[in-house]
Design a protein around this motif. Structure first.
Motif, mmCIF file in Angstrom:
data_model
loop_
_atom_site.group_PDB
_atom_site.id
_atom_site.type_symbol
_atom_site.label_atom_id
_atom_site.label_comp_id
_atom_site.label_asym_id
_atom_site.label_seq_id
_atom_site.Cartn_x
_atom_site.Cartn_y
_atom_site.Cartn_z
ATOM 1 N N GLU A 91 0.834 -1.201 0.000
ATOM 2 C CA GLU A 91 0.000 0.000 0.000
ATOM 3 C C GLU A 91 0.874 1.260 0.000
ATOM 4 O O GLU A 91 0.569 2.231 -0.699
ATOM 5 C CB GLU A 91 -0.955 -0.004 1.200
ATOM 6 C CG GLU A 91 -2.046 1.023 1.123
ATOM 7 C CD GLU A 91 -2.914 0.924 -0.122
ATOM 8 O OE1 GLU A 91 -3.366 1.984 -0.600
ATOM 9 O OE2 GLU A 91 -3.135 -0.182 -0.646
ATOM 10 N N ASP A 92 1.973 1.237 0.767
ATOM 11 C CA ASP A 92 2.908 2.376 0.771
ATOM 12 C C ASP A 92 3.511 2.588 -0.621
ATOM 13 O O ASP A 92 3.625 3.724 -1.095
ATOM 14 C CB ASP A 92 4.027 2.159 1.792
ATOM 15 C CG ASP A 92 3.566 2.324 3.231
ATOM 16 O OD1 ASP A 92 2.448 2.851 3.444
ATOM 17 O OD2 ASP A 92 4.322 1.913 4.136
ATOM 18 N N LEU A 93 3.893 1.494 -1.267
ATOM 19 C CA LEU A 93 4.462 1.602 -2.615
ATOM 20 C C LEU A 93 3.434 2.131 -3.618
ATOM 21 O O LEU A 93 3.770 2.923 -4.507
ATOM 22 C CB LEU A 93 5.016 0.247 -3.076
ATOM 23 C CG LEU A 93 6.309 -0.190 -2.385
ATOM 24 C CD1 LEU A 93 6.583 -1.673 -2.649
ATOM 25 C CD2 LEU A 93 7.478 0.667 -2.856
ATOM 26 N N ARG A 94 2.194 1.721 -3.458
ATOM 27 C CA ARG A 94 1.127 2.215 -4.343
ATOM 28 C C ARG A 94 0.922 3.716 -4.150
ATOM 29 O O ARG A 94 0.755 4.461 -5.114
ATOM 30 C CB ARG A 94 -0.189 1.476 -4.074
ATOM 31 C CG ARG A 94 -0.167 0.036 -4.549
ATOM 32 C CD ARG A 94 -1.448 -0.693 -4.194
ATOM 33 N NE ARG A 94 -2.524 -0.231 -5.078
ATOM 34 C CZ ARG A 94 -3.798 -0.186 -4.727
ATOM 35 N NH1 ARG A 94 -4.189 -0.561 -3.531
ATOM 36 N NH2 ARG A 94 -4.694 0.234 -5.583
ATOM 37 N N GLN A 95 0.937 4.156 -2.893
ATOM 38 C CA GLN A 95 0.767 5.585 -2.608
ATOM 39 C C GLN A 95 1.958 6.390 -3.131
ATOM 40 O O GLN A 95 1.788 7.485 -3.666
ATOM 41 C CB GLN A 95 0.577 5.810 -1.103
ATOM 42 C CG GLN A 95 -0.742 5.268 -0.563
ATOM 43 C CD GLN A 95 -1.944 5.808 -1.325
ATOM 44 O OE1 GLN A 95 -2.051 6.999 -1.592
ATOM 45 N NE2 GLN A 95 -2.859 4.917 -1.693
ATOM 46 N N THR A 96 3.149 5.836 -2.982
ATOM 47 C CA THR A 96 4.352 6.487 -3.512
ATOM 48 C C THR A 96 4.249 6.606 -5.029
ATOM 49 O O THR A 96 4.545 7.669 -5.603
ATOM 50 C CB THR A 96 5.616 5.683 -3.117
ATOM 51 O OG1 THR A 96 5.705 5.629 -1.699
ATOM 52 C CG2 THR A 96 6.870 6.303 -3.691
ATOM 53 N N ALA A 97 3.822 5.540 -5.673
ATOM 54 C CA ALA A 97 3.677 5.549 -7.134
ATOM 55 C C ALA A 97 2.648 6.589 -7.573
ATOM 56 O O ALA A 97 2.854 7.290 -8.571
ATOM 57 C CB ALA A 97 3.289 4.160 -7.644
ATOM 58 N N LEU A 98 1.570 6.704 -6.818
ATOM 59 C CA LEU A 98 0.543 7.690 -7.149
ATOM 60 C C LEU A 98 1.114 9.104 -7.056
ATOM 61 O O LEU A 98 0.895 9.930 -7.943
ATOM 62 C CB LEU A 98 -0.669 7.528 -6.225
ATOM 63 C CG LEU A 98 -1.814 8.514 -6.434
ATOM 64 C CD1 LEU A 98 -2.382 8.392 -7.854
ATOM 65 C CD2 LEU A 98 -2.904 8.288 -5.399
ATOM 66 N N ALA A 99 1.861 9.380 -5.989
ATOM 67 C CA ALA A 99 2.477 10.701 -5.836
ATOM 68 C C ALA A 99 3.488 10.962 -6.960
ATOM 69 O O ALA A 99 3.545 12.076 -7.501
ATOM 70 C CB ALA A 99 3.155 10.809 -4.473
ATOM 71 N N GLN A 100 4.240 9.950 -7.324
ATOM 72 C CA GLN A 100 5.217 10.108 -8.409
ATOM 73 C C GLN A 100 4.509 10.343 -9.740
ATOM 74 O O GLN A 100 4.957 11.168 -10.549
ATOM 75 C CB GLN A 100 6.117 8.867 -8.491
ATOM 76 C CG GLN A 100 7.049 8.757 -7.306
ATOM 77 C CD GLN A 100 7.684 7.384 -7.165
ATOM 78 O OE1 GLN A 100 7.091 6.369 -7.544
ATOM 79 N NE2 GLN A 100 8.888 7.351 -6.594
ATOM 80 N N ARG A 101 3.427 9.646 -9.944
ATOM 81 C CA ARG A 101 2.656 9.840 -11.178
ATOM 82 C C ARG A 101 2.092 11.255 -11.235
ATOM 83 O O ARG A 101 2.151 11.915 -12.266
ATOM 84 C CB ARG A 101 1.530 8.818 -11.244
ATOM 85 C CG ARG A 101 0.646 8.974 -12.470
ATOM 86 C CD ARG A 101 -0.409 7.920 -12.493
ATOM 87 N NE ARG A 101 -1.679 8.562 -12.782
ATOM 88 C CZ ARG A 101 -2.837 7.962 -12.744
ATOM 89 N NH1 ARG A 101 -2.908 6.689 -12.400
ATOM 90 N NH2 ARG A 101 -3.928 8.599 -13.037
#
Length: 177
Positions: free
Chosen positions: A69-79
């Motif tokens: 979930e942390d990686l998904r949130q990080t990816a969303l912020a990066q996107r």
């Protein structure tokens, strides 16, 4: 009248000249593929629209690993920061932890779509279709991603086939009285 070698020369010359001229004839150039004017961001918007909000539909969300979930949130912020390569990397890390998570696969497919990596986007979405639910917004996103990937590659007939699958993803929720 028998044919002599002398009478064959003009015939051979005409035949040879005809063959030489025939070899010079060029075929018409292949029809140029129409240039796609749809941007990757517009393709992603079409995918998101296909998922659509529908409060009449049953949608079940699984419990997630906190690290994923942390990686998904990080990816969303990066996107959102337009760092698509970093977002892809974060989601790839998440997929190393949970390779069979259809939501993470779909998010990775959408990053590939934004990057213009049409074949990769379709591959991630197809894998998600195989592993995920056959109904709901996520199912529609899978098929819409496949459709957009095919349209981007100029495969209109195959895109129509993918589009027809989107409708089958919608199943009404349970009516409670």
């Amino acid at each position: 009248m028998p044919m002599t070698l002398r009478s064959l020369y003009p015939l051979l010359a005409v035949t040879g000249l005809s063959l030489a001229l025939a070899a010079c004839v060029s075929s018409p150039p292949p029809a140029a593929k129409p240039v796609a004017t749809t941007t990757p961001a517009q393709r992603l918007a079409a995918v998101e629209a296909a998922a659509g909000p529908d409060d009449k539909e049953l949608s079940v969300q699984p419990l997630r690993d906190p690290q994923v979930e942390d990686l998904r949130q990080t990816a969303l912020a990066q996107r959102q920061g337009n760092d698509l390569a970093a977002a892809a990397g974060s989601l790839d890390q998440a997929l190393q932890i949970v390779a069979g998570d259809p939501a993470v696969l779909q998010e990775r497919a959408e990053i590939a779509l934004l990057q213009g990596q049409w074949a990769e986007a379709e591959a991630f979405a197809r894998k998600a279709v195989g592993l995920g639910s056959k109904t709901g917004p996520l199912c529609r996103r899978h098929w819409a991603t496949i459709e957009q990937s095919r349209l981007a590659r100029g495969e209109k007939e195959n895109a129509v086939s993918a589009h027809s699958q989107i409708e089958g993803c919608t199943v009404p929720g349970i009516k409670r009285y």
